[in-house]
Design a protein around this motif. Structure first.
Motif, PDB file in Angstrom:
ATOM      1  N   ARG A 190      -2.894   5.201  -9.520  1.00  0.00           N
ATOM      2  CA  ARG A 190      -3.333   3.966  -8.476  1.00  0.00           C
ATOM      3  C   ARG A 190      -2.851   4.307  -7.062  1.00  0.00           C
ATOM      4  NH1 ARG A 190      -1.709  -1.029 -12.312  1.00  0.00           N
ATOM      5  NH2 ARG A 190      -3.516  -0.860 -13.668  1.00  0.00           N
ATOM      6  N   THR A 191      -1.435   4.759  -7.167  1.00  0.00           N
ATOM      7  CA  THR A 191      -0.780   4.998  -5.995  1.00  0.00           C
ATOM      8  C   THR A 191      -1.255   6.115  -4.963  1.00  0.00           C
ATOM      9  OG1 THR A 191       1.216   4.118  -7.070  1.00  0.00           O
ATOM     10  CG2 THR A 191       1.637   5.377  -4.901  1.00  0.00           C
ATOM     11  N   LEU A 192      -1.695   7.174  -5.840  1.00  0.00           N
ATOM     12  CA  LEU A 192      -2.382   8.275  -5.130  1.00  0.00           C
ATOM     13  C   LEU A 192      -3.733   7.723  -4.524  1.00  0.00           C
ATOM     14  CD1 LEU A 192      -1.470  11.186  -7.381  1.00  0.00           C
ATOM     15  CD2 LEU A 192      -0.370  10.532  -5.146  1.00  0.00           C
ATOM     16  N   ARG A 193      -4.416   7.118  -5.265  1.00  0.00           N
ATOM     17  CA  ARG A 193      -5.835   6.755  -5.023  1.00  0.00           C
ATOM     18  C   ARG A 193      -5.511   5.898  -3.645  1.00  0.00           C
ATOM     19  NH1 ARG A 193      -8.758   4.365  -9.877  1.00  0.00           N
ATOM     20  NH2 ARG A 193      -7.086   2.865  -9.310  1.00  0.00           N
ATOM     21  N   ASP A 194      -4.745   4.617  -3.857  1.00  0.00           N
ATOM     22  CA  ASP A 194      -4.569   3.712  -2.745  1.00  0.00           C
ATOM     23  C   ASP A 194      -4.159   4.300  -1.279  1.00  0.00           C
ATOM     24  OD1 ASP A 194      -5.700   1.947  -4.683  1.00  0.00           O
ATOM     25  OD2 ASP A 194      -3.632   0.986  -4.916  1.00  0.00           O
ATOM     26  N   ALA A 195      -3.433   5.482  -1.572  1.00  0.00           N
ATOM     27  CA  ALA A 195      -2.814   6.127  -0.436  1.00  0.00           C
ATOM     28  C   ALA A 195      -3.873   6.925   0.436  1.00  0.00           C
ATOM     29  CB  ALA A 195      -1.529   6.785  -0.754  1.00  0.00           C
ATOM     30  N   SER A 196      -4.944   7.267  -0.303  1.00  0.00           N
ATOM     31  CA  SER A 196      -5.946   8.274   0.457  1.00  0.00           C
ATOM     32  C   SER A 196      -6.920   7.477   0.922  1.00  0.00           C
ATOM     33  CB  SER A 196      -6.526   9.117  -0.631  1.00  0.00           C
ATOM     34  OG  SER A 196      -7.290   8.165  -1.713  1.00  0.00           O
ATOM     35  N   PRO A 255      -8.778   6.558 -14.903  1.00  0.00           N
ATOM     36  CA  PRO A 255     -10.168   7.167 -14.492  1.00  0.00           C
ATOM     37  C   PRO A 255     -10.610   8.109 -15.465  1.00  0.00           C
ATOM     38  CG  PRO A 255      -8.671   7.145 -12.508  1.00  0.00           C
ATOM     39  CD  PRO A 255      -7.784   6.734 -13.767  1.00  0.00           C
ATOM     40  N   SER A 256     -11.789   8.751 -15.358  1.00  0.00           N
ATOM     41  CA  SER A 256     -12.010   9.760 -16.342  1.00  0.00           C
ATOM     42  C   SER A 256     -11.169  11.140 -15.767  1.00  0.00           C
ATOM     43  CB  SER A 256     -13.528  10.145 -15.718  1.00  0.00           C
ATOM     44  OG  SER A 256     -13.723  10.852 -14.584  1.00  0.00           O
ATOM     45  N   PRO A 257     -11.068  12.016 -16.914  1.00  0.00           N
ATOM     46  CA  PRO A 257     -10.239  13.105 -16.438  1.00  0.00           C
ATOM     47  C   PRO A 257     -10.515  13.930 -14.964  1.00  0.00           C
ATOM     48  CG  PRO A 257     -10.548  13.010 -18.781  1.00  0.00           C
ATOM     49  CD  PRO A 257     -11.304  11.947 -17.967  1.00  0.00           C
ATOM     50  N   ALA A 258     -11.908  13.909 -14.779  1.00  0.00           N
ATOM     51  CA  ALA A 258     -12.280  14.752 -13.645  1.00  0.00           C
ATOM     52  C   ALA A 258     -11.821  13.753 -12.369  1.00  0.00           C
ATOM     53  CB  ALA A 258     -13.831  14.717 -13.556  1.00  0.00           C
ATOM     54  N   GLU A 259     -11.869  12.557 -12.359  1.00  0.00           N
ATOM     55  CA  GLU A 259     -11.493  11.648 -11.348  1.00  0.00           C
ATOM     56  C   GLU A 259     -10.020  11.841 -11.180  1.00  0.00           C
ATOM     57  OE1 GLU A 259     -14.000   8.003 -10.765  1.00  0.00           O
ATOM     58  OE2 GLU A 259     -13.606   8.186 -13.116  1.00  0.00           O
ATOM     59  N   ILE A 277      -8.383  12.803  -7.840  1.00  0.00           N
ATOM     60  CA  ILE A 277      -7.302  12.152  -7.061  1.00  0.00           C
ATOM     61  C   ILE A 277      -6.139  12.785  -6.653  1.00  0.00           C
ATOM     62  CG2 ILE A 277      -5.825  10.053  -7.190  1.00  0.00           C
ATOM     63  CD1 ILE A 277      -8.390   8.854  -8.834  1.00  0.00           C
ATOM     64  N   ARG A 278      -5.542  13.399  -7.732  1.00  0.00           N
ATOM     65  CA  ARG A 278      -4.376  14.290  -7.653  1.00  0.00           C
ATOM     66  C   ARG A 278      -4.420  15.440  -6.472  1.00  0.00           C
ATOM     67  NH1 ARG A 278      -3.269  19.122  -8.731  1.00  0.00           N
ATOM     68  NH2 ARG A 278      -4.989  19.348 -10.558  1.00  0.00           N
ATOM     69  N   LYS A 279      -5.621  16.037  -6.409  1.00  0.00           N
ATOM     70  CA  LYS A 279      -5.775  17.143  -5.418  1.00  0.00           C
ATOM     71  C   LYS A 279      -5.955  16.511  -4.018  1.00  0.00           C
ATOM     72  CE  LYS A 279      -7.718  20.915  -8.260  1.00  0.00           C
ATOM     73  NZ  LYS A 279      -8.669  21.841  -8.456  1.00  0.00           N
ATOM     74  N   ALA A 280      -6.806  15.408  -4.086  1.00  0.00           N
ATOM     75  CA  ALA A 280      -6.883  14.868  -2.776  1.00  0.00           C
ATOM     76  C   ALA A 280      -5.534  14.484  -1.928  1.00  0.00           C
ATOM     77  CB  ALA A 280      -7.737  13.480  -2.912  1.00  0.00           C
TER      78      ALA A 280
END
Length: 78
Positions: free
Chosen positions: A72-78, A19-23, A27-30
């Motif tokens: 990907r793991t962090l995004r899928d977990a949220s 993803p883009s740097p902002a995304e 994702i990490r913060k979420a």
């Protein structure tokens, strides 16, 4: 298709999945992780994650593979 061509194709897919740097930061913060925690999980420095999230550098090689997998793991977990 040769093994080399398959590796190149896999790398291109990884870059598209980054993803883009902002995304990346969002994702990490979420996920409730600090840059240091994510860095430790993938075996890099906190500064590397900071640069990747700021868009001043892009992970390469094995670091790219690990970073994309973590995102990907962090995004899928949220």
């Amino acid at each position: 298709m040769t093994a080399t061509a398959l590796r190149v194709r896999a790398r291109l897919r990884l870059r598209q999945d980054l993803p883009s740097p902002a995304e990346r930061r969002a994702i990490r913060k979420a996920a409730g992780l600090s840059q240091g925690e994510l860095a430790e999980a993938i075996g890099v420095t906190r500064q590397a994650v900071s640069h990747w999230e700021a868009g001043t550098r892009t992970p390469q090689g094995a670091m790219l593979d690990r970073y994309v997998s973590a995102i990907r793991t962090l995004r899928d977990a949220s």
